[in-house]
Design a protein around this motif. Sequence first.
Motif, PDB file in Angstrom:
ATOM      1  N   LEU A 263       0.808  -1.207   0.000  1.00  0.00           N
ATOM      2  CA  LEU A 263       0.000   0.000   0.000  1.00  0.00           C
ATOM      3  C   LEU A 263       0.848   1.266   0.000  1.00  0.00           C
ATOM      4  O   LEU A 263       0.411   2.298  -0.490  1.00  0.00           O
ATOM      5  N   LEU A 264       2.036   1.171   0.551  1.00  0.00           N
ATOM      6  CA  LEU A 264       2.828   2.369   0.782  1.00  0.00           C
ATOM      7  C   LEU A 264       4.044   2.425  -0.134  1.00  0.00           C
ATOM      8  O   LEU A 264       4.597   1.411  -0.539  1.00  0.00           O
ATOM      9  N   SER A 265       4.465   3.628  -0.427  1.00  0.00           N
ATOM     10  CA  SER A 265       5.593   3.838  -1.335  1.00  0.00           C
ATOM     11  C   SER A 265       6.887   3.337  -0.714  1.00  0.00           C
ATOM     12  O   SER A 265       7.141   3.520   0.484  1.00  0.00           O
ATOM     13  N   SER A 266       7.756   2.749  -1.551  1.00  0.00           N
ATOM     14  CA  SER A 266       9.052   2.256  -1.064  1.00  0.00           C
ATOM     15  C   SER A 266       9.978   3.411  -0.689  1.00  0.00           C
ATOM     16  O   SER A 266      10.981   3.208  -0.018  1.00  0.00           O
ATOM     17  N   SER A 267       9.666   4.633  -1.139  1.00  0.00           N
ATOM     18  CA  SER A 267      10.468   5.780  -0.723  1.00  0.00           C
ATOM     19  C   SER A 267      10.156   6.186   0.710  1.00  0.00           C
ATOM     20  O   SER A 267      10.911   6.910   1.346  1.00  0.00           O
ATOM     21  N   LYS A 268       9.012   5.691   1.219  1.00  0.00           N
ATOM     22  CA  LYS A 268       8.601   6.023   2.573  1.00  0.00           C
ATOM     23  C   LYS A 268       8.831   4.875   3.553  1.00  0.00           C
ATOM     24  O   LYS A 268       9.080   5.101   4.732  1.00  0.00           O
ATOM     25  N   ILE A 269       8.721   3.661   3.058  1.00  0.00           N
ATOM     26  CA  ILE A 269       8.727   2.522   3.980  1.00  0.00           C
ATOM     27  C   ILE A 269       9.589   1.395   3.434  1.00  0.00           C
ATOM     28  O   ILE A 269       9.589   1.104   2.242  1.00  0.00           O
ATOM     29  N   LYS A 270      10.332   0.763   4.305  1.00  0.00           N
ATOM     30  CA  LYS A 270      11.164  -0.388   3.961  1.00  0.00           C
ATOM     31  C   LYS A 270      10.650  -1.581   4.755  1.00  0.00           C
ATOM     32  O   LYS A 270      10.514  -1.515   5.972  1.00  0.00           O
ATOM     33  N   VAL A 271      10.349  -2.651   4.028  1.00  0.00           N
ATOM     34  CA  VAL A 271       9.822  -3.846   4.676  1.00  0.00           C
ATOM     35  C   VAL A 271      10.898  -4.911   4.689  1.00  0.00           C
ATOM     36  O   VAL A 271      11.397  -5.317   3.641  1.00  0.00           O
ATOM     37  N   ASP A 272      11.237  -5.351   5.888  1.00  0.00           N
ATOM     38  CA  ASP A 272      12.360  -6.272   6.069  1.00  0.00           C
ATOM     39  C   ASP A 272      11.909  -7.720   5.928  1.00  0.00           C
ATOM     40  O   ASP A 272      11.816  -8.457   6.904  1.00  0.00           O
ATOM     41  N   LYS A 273      11.583  -8.113   4.682  1.00  0.00           N
ATOM     42  CA  LYS A 273      11.236  -9.525   4.497  1.00  0.00           C
ATOM     43  C   LYS A 273      11.324  -9.927   3.030  1.00  0.00           C
ATOM     44  O   LYS A 273      11.076  -9.129   2.136  1.00  0.00           O
ATOM     45  N   ASP A 274      11.717 -11.184   2.851  1.00  0.00           N
ATOM     46  CA  ASP A 274      11.571 -11.784   1.538  1.00  0.00           C
ATOM     47  C   ASP A 274      10.090 -12.102   1.352  1.00  0.00           C
ATOM     48  O   ASP A 274       9.307 -12.111   2.299  1.00  0.00           O
ATOM     49  N   VAL A 275       9.734 -12.402   0.132  1.00  0.00           N
ATOM     50  CA  VAL A 275       8.323 -12.625  -0.181  1.00  0.00           C
ATOM     51  C   VAL A 275       8.124 -14.070  -0.605  1.00  0.00           C
ATOM     52  O   VAL A 275       8.962 -14.659  -1.288  1.00  0.00           O
ATOM     53  N   SER A 276       7.017 -14.641  -0.186  1.00  0.00           N
ATOM     54  CA  SER A 276       6.694 -16.005  -0.573  1.00  0.00           C
ATOM     55  C   SER A 276       6.564 -16.109  -2.086  1.00  0.00           C
ATOM     56  O   SER A 276       6.035 -15.213  -2.750  1.00  0.00           O
ATOM     57  N   PHE A 277       7.035 -17.220  -2.635  1.00  0.00           N
ATOM     58  CA  PHE A 277       6.935 -17.455  -4.074  1.00  0.00           C
ATOM     59  C   PHE A 277       5.477 -17.468  -4.530  1.00  0.00           C
ATOM     60  O   PHE A 277       5.182 -17.215  -5.704  1.00  0.00           O
ATOM     61  N   THR A 278       4.567 -17.705  -3.612  1.00  0.00           N
ATOM     62  CA  THR A 278       3.146 -17.748  -3.969  1.00  0.00           C
ATOM     63  C   THR A 278       2.635 -16.391  -4.435  1.00  0.00           C
ATOM     64  O   THR A 278       1.564 -16.315  -5.054  1.00  0.00           O
ATOM     65  N   LYS A 279       3.375 -15.299  -4.149  1.00  0.00           N
ATOM     66  CA  LYS A 279       2.950 -13.964  -4.552  1.00  0.00           C
ATOM     67  C   LYS A 279       3.336 -13.640  -5.988  1.00  0.00           C
ATOM     68  O   LYS A 279       2.891 -12.631  -6.545  1.00  0.00           O
ATOM     69  N   THR A 280       4.168 -14.453  -6.603  1.00  0.00           N
ATOM     70  CA  THR A 280       4.664 -14.143  -7.941  1.00  0.00           C
ATOM     71  C   THR A 280       3.612 -14.417  -9.005  1.00  0.00           C
ATOM     72  O   THR A 280       2.700 -15.228  -8.824  1.00  0.00           O
ATOM     73  N   ARG A 281       3.780 -13.757 -10.144  1.00  0.00           N
ATOM     74  CA  ARG A 281       2.882 -13.993 -11.281  1.00  0.00           C
ATOM     75  C   ARG A 281       2.979 -15.434 -11.759  1.00  0.00           C
ATOM     76  O   ARG A 281       1.980 -16.045 -12.147  1.00  0.00           O
ATOM     77  N   LEU A 282       4.181 -15.981 -11.717  1.00  0.00           N
ATOM     78  CA  LEU A 282       4.402 -17.343 -12.205  1.00  0.00           C
ATOM     79  C   LEU A 282       3.628 -18.354 -11.364  1.00  0.00           C
ATOM     80  O   LEU A 282       2.974 -19.256 -11.905  1.00  0.00           O
TER      81      LEU A 282
END
Length: 870
Positions: A271-290
Amino acid sequence: MEINYVDYFDNLLEAVVDDSRPRVYVFNNYATKLEAKNYYCRPFLALESEFLMMSELKERLFPGDRLQLKEEKLVIIFYELLTEEDKQQLGISDYNDVIDLANDFFNFYEELAEYKVDEIEDLRDWQQEKYDIFQDLRKRYIAKMEELDYTDKTLSYETANFSLDFLQDFDEVVFVNVLEFTPLEKEIVSKLEVAGQTVQLYNQIKPEDYDEETLQLKSVTLPDELEPKVEIYQIDEDLLQLVNALVKVDEAETNYTILDGDFENSNYHNLLSSSKIKVDKDVSFTKTRLFRFLESLYTLLKNADFSSGGIRLRLGDLVEASHLAGFRDYYSLDRSELNGLNQLAQEDYVYFCEELIDDQLAPFRAVVEEIEQISGLRSLSGFCSYLEGLVVEKLADNRYKNDLNIFFGSLAELNSITEMGIVDSWNQYFTNNAQGLFLLILRYLRFKRVETTVDDSGAEVEVKDLLTSSFVNRNRIMMLNVVEGIVPRAEEAAFLLTESQRTQVGLKTYQQQRLEMKYKFFRHLLSSEQAVIFSLKNEEQNIAVSSFIEELQLKYNLPTKEVEITGADYPEIIKSIFDCDSCLLGVDEKLADKYSDRLEIEAEDFANQRLSLTYYKYSTLKRYCSYRFYLEQLAGLEAEQMEFSRELSPKVLGILVHRVFEEMINRVGDRIKDGGYKPEKEVIKEVITEKVASFDLKIPGYYEEYYEEVIFKAVQESVEYFLTVLPDRVKGNIKDIVTEWMPAQDESRVFMESEEVEIQLNGRIDLVIETDESKHIIDYKTGRGNTEQLDLYSLLYNQELEAGEMIDKSIYNVMDQKFDRGYRGSEERFRDKLRNLLEEAIIDSKEYQGQFKSRCKRCDYIDICKVGWR
């Protein structure tokens, strides 16, 4: 072992990390391990210190000489060991049933190995029965691993495998904030000391809260005075929690670190811009388009129907898949093709197949062929080869760095299962090989994670997981989602043993886990200078404030503060998030003006300045308002109803029944006029069978027997009853019977008119019967009917209401085998009512009006009309 205590306000890693000599640092927290490396400066030309997780230390100390198996390979061996008796006792029919059980089994025995538990006694009857099965399986499993010359981490923890070789160049091992040592880990510490290693433990905790004999956390003591400045807020909605947190961040003079209690499930980073917020996590492969593309193919395969010889895809699955950008890109689908697919859905088609593919839908042929090819795959290696051949470059996701590499690497890992030679044939694993293997691959991919490409180096705020973030000191922290059941997490049902039995055996209990969560929560708090805590509380949704917060408030008499932004501010929140003017970008100015608050009635709203008024259009105007009438009936904004049901839809049933009645009347109408016709059951059954066959793609096959034995049998009986009593329901001798009557296209039937529009009644009458004494209109219904529809049909058939032309009319309820007569002459009252409605809404009005009614809250167009907001 030397135990050192670090105060909450001191920097733990500065106190621990030493550049002067090589050491082995051991952690139970991965984030702290990474942070510790940042404090370490490798000495020039000297041996570098090692930074290890506790699990990595064990692997180094118990190296072994066998290949160690993990994940899916262990589950496959487990399934191979099951006898038919085992499967029956454990309720297992195929491989998919065993996955969760196998994971629980291996976790259970890994825990027993950690806590040095050889035997469990005093079990209840059902527990003993299960335990005996598992013990027998365990013996067979160990023998099988010996035979195959493989091992796993639990089998590696043997004294014979213990080796200190990798510690030869180190003389000191430092455990960092390891608050709980298992019996195996205590044994390791003892062996290290016996071997001459210096072993130290640094814990950031009060000495009285730690049991040095058992090496266990025993309590979390809060100081008498709370030094950090703490603010606590309660909110009843998640979005308001985020908005208020952002307001706090913007108002702050220095940066906050946000610690999220529900980090894994939160999507704030989206929801938030990466210029404002940094999220310290890798993302599950389930989120990918593939992955989502593959998942959509699996759903299409799983629900496909092959019973008729060809392949029929469930239309609902295909529509849902087509909503995915990756799916559309892969098969080159554009708006035209999607409109064609949606049209089939609106016509209540249940299945999609080659028969429905025309020029507009031609790109979907590739989807049908894809599923057909996948359905023929019979081996894991063959499946992996097929997936390797997909043009996955079309599915590359620019949000992630390594999604394609992870995918191909996973396929290589899965291929190694085949190379191991464990599985002789996949036929014994699945009732449907293609579906089973596809699901196996998807489950394997679920555990993979990908790195994001987001450049958040300039972000002012960092978000971390509250319970797994590193043990470093932070000046300002903000905690989100501090809710009971999340922080602390709710107790989950333990495998096989109860909580009291786990205590007796010596395994970790939920109370110990809860104490660890409490430590982590308060350690973050007590090591900061300022903390803002947001908690959700919503009694209707059974969401309660964390007991940790309640303890904090009770101890220090902390009030719950009012948030700056509440639900009353939602209009402003929405305006700040969604730029309403942008909704009209690219829209014709004239149309954009129409979608403003005022909608003027203009001649061009009506094709050729004519309005063909059917009963269903009248019903919209009557039940709702002229504003909705315009949007839905004139502007063509009718909401898409894409709810796919496993049942025969009322719409399809209605059309099917109408066609059955039409065909029967056309077949035997002349014989009915001649008199003495007796319904023939075989003929009725033949007609129903013929019409049902023509609706093959609109009738789900799931309940075929139910339809034949109940629904269609009821229709057959209803047709027979209708034809039997029809001559007695009309006055006089039947002269003519007309089915599906409609006015001639060139016939002028103007009902009302104004400068802007000429209103004509229109519709299709199911049955018109003319006798030597009267005329009779009959409308078939499979659900509820309204006699006003009969009144409109009477006006349509005899608009001038000429003397002597009064028409009898009735609704025939097919499923109830019942006639509901309309009142003779009621069409006159209806005509006056209809004229008044049309005059008020269209003829005399200058604009389409939105009138607030109770049903407006459920209207599909409330967000456009906004009548309920005023």
